[in-house]
Design a protein around this motif. Structure first.
Motif, PDB file in Angstrom:
ATOM      1  N   CYS A  75      -3.473   2.425  -7.407  1.00 30.50           N
ATOM      2  CA  CYS A  75      -4.482   2.521  -6.184  1.00 30.50           C
ATOM      3  C   CYS A  75      -5.621   1.437  -5.603  1.00 30.50           C
ATOM      4  N   LEU A  76      -6.102   0.732  -6.321  1.00 31.28           N
ATOM      5  CA  LEU A  76      -7.066  -0.173  -6.048  1.00 31.28           C
ATOM      6  C   LEU A  76      -6.794  -0.639  -5.587  1.00 31.28           C
ATOM      7  N   PHE A  77      -5.295  -1.479  -6.063  1.00 25.41           N
ATOM      8  CA  PHE A  77      -4.555  -2.651  -5.461  1.00 25.41           C
ATOM      9  C   PHE A  77      -4.165  -1.926  -3.821  1.00 25.41           C
ATOM     10  N   LEU A  78      -3.297  -0.687  -3.138  1.00 26.65           N
ATOM     11  CA  LEU A  78      -3.296  -0.155  -1.929  1.00 26.65           C
ATOM     12  C   LEU A  78      -4.355  -0.567  -1.384  1.00 26.65           C
ATOM     13  N   ASN A  79      -5.521   0.244  -2.083  1.00 24.60           N
ATOM     14  CA  ASN A  79      -7.160   0.177  -1.321  1.00 24.60           C
ATOM     15  C   ASN A  79      -7.262  -1.262  -0.283  1.00 24.60           C
ATOM     16  N   THR A  80      -7.343  -1.628  -1.861  1.00 24.96           N
ATOM     17  CA  THR A  80      -8.187  -3.255  -1.514  1.00 24.96           C
ATOM     18  C   THR A  80      -6.668  -3.666   0.078  1.00 24.96           C
ATOM     19  N   PHE A  81      -5.587  -3.559  -0.103  1.00 21.50           N
ATOM     20  CA  PHE A  81      -4.945  -4.713   1.124  1.00 21.50           C
ATOM     21  C   PHE A  81      -4.812  -3.080   2.751  1.00 21.50           C
ATOM     22  N   VAL A  82      -4.417  -2.364   2.204  1.00 23.39           N
ATOM     23  CA  VAL A  82      -4.200  -0.910   3.220  1.00 23.39           C
ATOM     24  C   VAL A  82      -5.542  -0.420   2.829  1.00 23.39           C
ATOM     25  N   PRO A  83      -6.214  -0.479   3.647  1.00 22.48           N
ATOM     26  CA  PRO A  83      -7.394   0.430   3.323  1.00 22.48           C
ATOM     27  C   PRO A  83      -7.401   1.816   3.607  1.00 22.48           C
ATOM     28  N   GLY A  84      -7.413   3.525   2.519  1.00 25.15           N
ATOM     29  CA  GLY A  84      -7.515   4.196   2.485  1.00 25.15           C
ATOM     30  C   GLY A  84      -6.046   4.232   2.293  1.00 25.15           C
ATOM     31  N   LEU A  85      -4.762   4.366   1.212  1.00 25.42           N
ATOM     32  CA  LEU A  85      -3.372   4.006   1.024  1.00 25.42           C
ATOM     33  C   LEU A  85      -3.946   4.460  -0.142  1.00 25.42           C
ATOM     34  N   GLY A  86      -4.601   3.637  -0.925  1.00 25.34           N
ATOM     35  CA  GLY A  86      -4.698   4.070  -2.876  1.00 25.34           C
ATOM     36  C   GLY A  86      -5.426   5.926  -2.105  1.00 25.34           C
ATOM     37  N   THR A  87      -5.998   6.150  -1.607  1.00 28.90           N
ATOM     38  CA  THR A  87      -6.904   6.891  -1.256  1.00 28.90           C
ATOM     39  C   THR A  87      -5.460   8.610  -1.262  1.00 28.90           C
ATOM     40  N   PHE A  88      -4.929   7.620  -0.748  1.00 29.47           N
ATOM     41  CA  PHE A  88      -4.043   8.623   0.283  1.00 29.47           C
ATOM     42  C   PHE A  88      -2.853   9.528  -0.885  1.00 29.47           C
ATOM     43  N   VAL A  89      -2.824   7.718  -2.244  1.00 31.95           N
ATOM     44  CA  VAL A  89      -1.824   8.100  -2.747  1.00 31.95           C
ATOM     45  C   VAL A  89      -2.231   9.372  -4.186  1.00 31.95           C
ATOM     46  N   SER A  90      -3.721   9.266  -4.278  1.00 29.06           N
ATOM     47  CA  SER A  90      -4.364   9.471  -5.056  1.00 29.06           C
ATOM     48  C   SER A  90      -4.475  11.223  -5.041  1.00 29.06           C
ATOM     49  N   ALA A  91      -4.648  11.351  -3.602  1.00 27.67           N
ATOM     50  CA  ALA A  91      -4.364  12.650  -3.740  1.00 27.67           C
ATOM     51  C   ALA A  91      -3.626  13.533  -3.916  1.00 27.67           C
ATOM     52  N   PHE A  92      -2.396  13.018  -4.110  1.00 27.29           N
ATOM     53  CA  PHE A  92      -1.375  13.236  -4.887  1.00 27.29           C
ATOM     54  C   PHE A  92      -1.186  13.903  -6.038  1.00 27.29           C
ATOM     55  N   ALA A  93      -1.741  12.678  -6.420  1.00 27.28           N
ATOM     56  CA  ALA A  93      -2.450  12.987  -8.763  1.00 27.28           C
ATOM     57  C   ALA A  93      -2.692  14.708  -8.937  1.00 27.28           C
TER      58      ALA A  93
END
Length: 131
Positions: free
Chosen positions: A54-72
């Protein structure tokens, strides 16, 4: 005349050697608790590898890692909002992801997204790292 750096070191060493001299209130226990807002408290406690992704995703596509964490959250991840329903916490994470994505144009969302990912990793380290 100001005290020299050497005098400050000597005083610190003397205080460390004699704990009674360091503080007159040595029997007082102070507890510090961080007060989190609802968005920050909605960050889920995930396993370390998922948090790093999620950190990696948030670094390169802002908000994507947070979006994935919502499903967690929907998968049972614990948050600091135990009194809120799972769907409410899910939507709080989706809102945080949207804020990060929409404000990434002015760099605010990108920086927020990276800090959000770092918080995910920190929470994963504290939650799953102490076994």
């Amino acid at each position: 005349m100001e005290p020299s750096h050497k005098d400050a070191e000597t005083a610190a060493a003397a205080a460390a050697a004699d704990p009674r001299a360091a503080s007159s209130s040595s029997g007082v226990v102070v507890q510090v608790r961080e007060k989190k807002g609802p968005l920050r408290a909605a960050i889920p406690y995930m396993p370390f590898p998922v948090a790093v992704i999620c950190l990696f995703l948030n670094t390169f596509v802002p908000g994507l890692g947070t979006f994935v964490s919502a499903f967690a959250v929907l998968c049972g991840a614990r948050t600091d909002l135990p009194d809120r329903h799972v769907c409410c916490v899910f939507w709080l994470n989706i809102a945080a992801a949207l804020i990060q994505t929409l404000t990434a144009i002015v760099m605010v969302g990108w920086i927020m997204s990276i800090f959000w990912g770092m918080d995910m990793v920190i929470l994963a380290t504290f939650c799953f790292g102490q076994r």
